[in-house]
Scaffold this motif. Structure first.
Motif, short mmCIF file in Angstrom:
data_model
loop_
_atom_site.label_atom_id
_atom_site.label_comp_id
_atom_site.label_asym_id
_atom_site.label_seq_id
_atom_site.Cartn_x
_atom_site.Cartn_y
_atom_site.Cartn_z
N ASP A 177 0.84 -1.19 0.00
CA ASP A 177 0.00 0.00 0.00
C ASP A 177 0.88 1.24 0.00
N PRO A 178 1.13 1.84 -1.16
CA PRO A 178 1.99 3.03 -1.20
C PRO A 178 1.47 4.17 -0.33
N HIS A 179 0.15 4.38 -0.29
CA HIS A 179 -0.37 5.48 0.52
C HIS A 179 0.04 5.35 1.98
N ALA A 180 -0.03 4.14 2.52
CA ALA A 180 0.32 3.93 3.92
C ALA A 180 1.81 4.11 4.18
N LEU A 181 2.63 3.95 3.17
CA LEU A 181 4.06 4.24 3.32
C LEU A 181 4.31 5.74 3.38
N PHE A 182 3.57 6.51 2.57
CA PHE A 182 3.85 7.94 2.43
C PHE A 182 3.05 8.82 3.39
N HIS A 183 1.99 8.28 3.99
CA HIS A 183 1.15 9.07 4.88
C HIS A 183 0.76 8.26 6.11
N SER A 184 0.58 8.94 7.22
CA SER A 184 0.11 8.31 8.45
C SER A 184 -0.90 9.25 9.10
N GLY A 185 -2.15 8.83 9.19
CA GLY A 185 -3.17 9.67 9.80
C GLY A 185 -3.35 10.99 9.09
N GLY A 186 -3.14 11.01 7.76
CA GLY A 186 -3.29 12.24 7.01
C GLY A 186 -2.06 13.13 7.02
N VAL A 187 -0.96 12.67 7.61
CA VAL A 187 0.28 13.46 7.70
C VAL A 187 1.35 12.80 6.85
N PRO A 188 2.02 13.56 5.97
CA PRO A 188 3.08 12.95 5.15
C PRO A 188 4.21 12.39 6.01
N GLN A 189 4.59 11.15 5.73
CA GLN A 189 5.81 10.58 6.32
C GLN A 189 6.97 11.09 5.47
N LEU A 190 7.39 12.27 5.80
CA LEU A 190 8.21 13.09 4.91
C LEU A 190 9.58 12.48 4.63
N ASP A 255 -8.64 7.90 0.17
CA ASP A 255 -9.79 7.71 -0.73
C ASP A 255 -9.73 8.59 -1.96
N ASP A 256 -8.71 9.40 -2.08
CA ASP A 256 -8.56 10.27 -3.26
C ASP A 256 -8.39 9.41 -4.51
N PRO A 257 -9.02 9.79 -5.64
CA PRO A 257 -8.86 9.00 -6.88
C PRO A 257 -7.41 8.82 -7.31
N HIS A 258 -6.52 9.69 -6.83
CA HIS A 258 -5.10 9.54 -7.18
C HIS A 258 -4.58 8.16 -6.80
N TRP A 259 -5.11 7.58 -5.72
CA TRP A 259 -4.59 6.32 -5.21
C TRP A 259 -5.35 5.12 -5.74
N GLN A 260 -6.28 5.34 -6.65
CA GLN A 260 -7.05 4.22 -7.18
C GLN A 260 -6.12 3.21 -7.86
N GLY A 261 -6.23 1.97 -7.44
CA GLY A 261 -5.41 0.91 -8.01
C GLY A 261 -4.01 0.83 -7.44
N ALA A 262 -3.65 1.72 -6.51
CA ALA A 262 -2.28 1.71 -5.98
C ALA A 262 -2.05 0.53 -5.05
N SER A 263 -3.01 0.26 -4.18
CA SER A 263 -2.83 -0.82 -3.21
C SER A 263 -3.06 -2.18 -3.87
N THR A 264 -2.14 -3.09 -3.62
CA THR A 264 -2.28 -4.47 -4.10
C THR A 264 -2.59 -5.42 -2.93
N GLY A 265 -2.99 -4.84 -1.81
CA GLY A 265 -3.23 -5.65 -0.62
C GLY A 265 -4.31 -6.69 -0.83
N GLY A 266 -5.30 -6.39 -1.68
CA GLY A 266 -6.38 -7.33 -1.92
C GLY A 266 -5.93 -8.63 -2.55
N ALA A 267 -4.70 -8.69 -3.04
CA ALA A 267 -4.20 -9.93 -3.62
C ALA A 267 -4.20 -11.06 -2.59
N ALA A 268 -4.07 -10.72 -1.31
CA ALA A 268 -4.03 -11.75 -0.27
C ALA A 268 -5.41 -12.33 0.03
N ASP A 269 -6.46 -11.64 -0.37
CA ASP A 269 -7.81 -12.12 -0.12
C ASP A 269 -8.12 -13.25 -1.10
N GLY A 270 -8.26 -14.44 -0.59
CA GLY A 270 -8.55 -15.59 -1.44
C GLY A 270 -7.34 -16.21 -2.10
#
Length: 581
Positions: A177-190, A255-270
């Motif tokens: 999940d790239p978003h979770a690497l770059f942000h935490s609680g709405g704050v950039p992990q600069l 939830d911004d459209p910029h991140w649509q398709g960025a996370s591949t975490g769902g690959a683990a489901d199933g």
């Protein structure tokens, strides 16, 4: 060995070519201790142009055992080049153990065609590479994947639609999940974001360009991270600015459209592909590793989990013998039909403080959560408060932001550090428990529940769990940050996740809760206003007040007897976390 999944068996007349790994690769292998003896000499074919999803040539090196026979294949796709450390650690070492290793530069990196765009092409290019593999005379239809960090992301991208040949994955310190690497609680992990920018921009160019870029970032880090606004200030320091960086900082909302398709975490489901996950207690991606393990377990997928006393980088330095052994055992079991190296229990974690390993049947552990309450006199107690009034307050000044010390960074400054100078600042609160009468074992996720108010209604709240030894030294164990944005100066209740841990506080040591208004430049500093951190130009000092009924929530084990866990004393082959950095 598992049965090949396609009709084309390896050509009987295929013979390994004469190419050999570079002397640098052989020298690096000699520098590691505790590795298993090699089974074969390794050879290399360099620079094959493999067609990507759109036909772009993806330069690919092929490492192989210098022997005739039927060997499975490992796919390693990287945006960081195909030289050090990937060539020796994955190409050479695994070829010596009886695997074909395909080491490929992602598009736009390492001489490959096309443009690198962080996450948008990896699924298609991975599938195209597997299609190419099917045509190779040495490919027997048995495929595994392996690699750390972004090399883990490309594995999850391939697993979104796993090809039938894929029979094992080893994701080490992995990203999904790239978003979770770059942000935490709405704050950039600069700081981590800037380090990623340097790595993806320069590492594939070679060791010297990466070293120059890293030194340039170190030299200009304060200038970049205190700029108003933050966005755009990093271009000069990074040299060739990564095209994805501005978009990453400009869109803090997951939830911004910029991140649509960025996370591949769902690959683990199933997923049904047996997957080994490896992480470190001080790794910036530990949360993602634990999240994927939970998903795999819910899916009923064969999975194992190893967590060591490592940072993002030290797992491949001091910890490499342990990481390599775990990876090799998993791949031999699921690609070669040899389960002899697998442990009986799927979870193995290192316990800090005890410098010991323990094996378990699952994660997270079932340790009960015990609240420790801060008091107005700076203590931590297990007795719940009788009122809800203010306990303590401090002033956070964005012009002199509270500095970051250690923690889950991507840089060498990561890991446990002495927090003494940090805790001496006026903008850091500490609440400390009494010396322990007996060892205290923590096992699981840590968090803090705070009743806190900011006089401007906008602030960051950074909390940290520390261990204070008998000499009064305070060292960090885990931490987290949340953004307070109520717009009002009344107390708000927030819960701040602080990652997870397996840690023993020895008798005589003390538990400490640290509270401050940030950790800069690890996180972008709070402006004290409603402006997004990356765009803020107005900065206002903030007074934060912590109220009673706040609590540090610890996964505290009642004892070792009869809990179904096994704690094995003794130094880890990877070295203790205290030795990192």
């Amino acid at each position: 060995m598992p049965t090949p999944t396609h009709d084309a068996a390896p050509h009987a007349d295929w013979r390994p070519p004469t190419g050999k790994p570079s002397p640098a690769s052989r020298l690096m292998r000699a520098s590691w201790r505790g590795l298993p003896p090699r089974r074969y000499e390794a050879g290399r074919e360099a620079g094959a142009p493999v067609p990507g999803a759109d036909g772009s040539p993806l330069l690919t090196d092929h490492y192989f055992p210098r022997a005739t026979g039927d060997f499975p294949t490992l796919l390693v796709r990287s945006p960081y080049g195909r030289g050090l450390p990937w060539a020796p650690q994955f190409g050479m070492l695994f070829a010596e153990q009886g695997f074909h290793v395909v080491l490929q530069s992602c598009r736009g990196t390492g001489g490959s065609g096309g443009g690198f765009d962080l996450w948008r092409h990896e699924a298609g290019d991975g599938q195209a590479t597997v299609a190419w593999l099917r045509e190779q005379p040495w490919f027997n239809g048995v495929l595994g994947t392996i690699g750390p960090s972004y090399l883990g992301y490309v594995q999850w991208a391939l697993a979104l639609d796993p090809p039938p040949e894929l029979q094992a994955m080893v994701v080490q310190m992995g990203l999904h999940d790239p978003h979770a690497l770059f942000h935490s609680g709405g704050v950039p992990q600069l700081e981590n974001t800037l380090v990623c920018g340097v790595g993806t921009t320069h590492q594939h160019q070679g060791a010297w360009p990466l070293a120059k870029a890293t030194l340039r970032l170190r030299k200009r880090l304060e200038q970049i991270t205190t700029a108003r606004p933050l966005r755009g200030a990093y271009a000069a320091a990074l040299g060739d600015e990564p095209p994805w960086l501005d978009g990453v900082l400009a869109h803090p909302d997951a939830d911004d459209p910029h991140w649509q398709g960025a996370s591949t975490g769902g690959a683990a489901d199933g997923l049904t592909v047996p997957t080994c996950l490896i992480g470190g207690w001080h790794d910036a991606l530990l949360g993602q590793t634990l999240e994927q393990y939970a998903r795999l377990r819910r899916s009923g997928c064969p999975a194992s989990l190893l967590i060591g006393p490592w940072t993002h980088t030290s797992a491949f330095q001091r910890g490499w013998p342990e990481v390599f052994a775990e990876s090799l055992a998993w791949l031999r079991a699921h690609l070669c039909g040899d389960p002899s190296g697998l442990r009986q229990r799927p979870v193995r974690v290192h316990t800090g403080g005890a410098d010991a390993w323990r094996e378990m049947d699952d994660w997270p552990a079932e340790a009960p959560v015990t609240p420790w309450y801060p008091t107005a006199d700076g203590h931590l107690t297990r007795q719940a408060p009788t009122d809800d009034g203010p306990l303590a307050s401090f002033r956070y000044d964005p012009a002199d932001p509270t500095p970051s010390v250690g923690g889950p960074l991507l840089s060498p400054e990561a890991g446990p550090r002495d927090n003494g100078a940090l805790e001496a600042r006026d903008d850091v609160l500490t609440f400390t428990g009494p010396p322990l009468d007996a060892p205290l074992d923590l096992l699981g996720p840590v968090s803090a529940r705070l009743d806190v108010a900011a006089d401007t209604g906008h602030a960051h709240v950074f909390v940290r769990l520390c261990e204070v030894d008998a000499r009064g030294r305070s060292r960090n164990i885990c931490d987290g940050l949340a953004r307070l944005g109520t717009g009002q100066d009344t107390p708000a209740r927030i819960t701040v996740p602080m990652s997870a841990t397996a840690h023993r506080f020895p008798a005589g040591h003390r538990v400490r809760l640290q509270v401050s208004g940030g950790a800069h430049p690890r996180f972008a500093r709070s402006s004290g206003t409603a402006e997004p951190p990356a765009d803020a130009v107005e900065f206002v000092p903030v007074r934060l007040t912590v109220h009673a009924d706040s609590a540090l929530l610890l996964p505290q084990e009642a004892g070792e007897s009869g809990d179904g866990h096994e704690l094995r004393e003794g130094r880890t082959a990877g070295g203790t976390a205290d030795a990192v950095g």
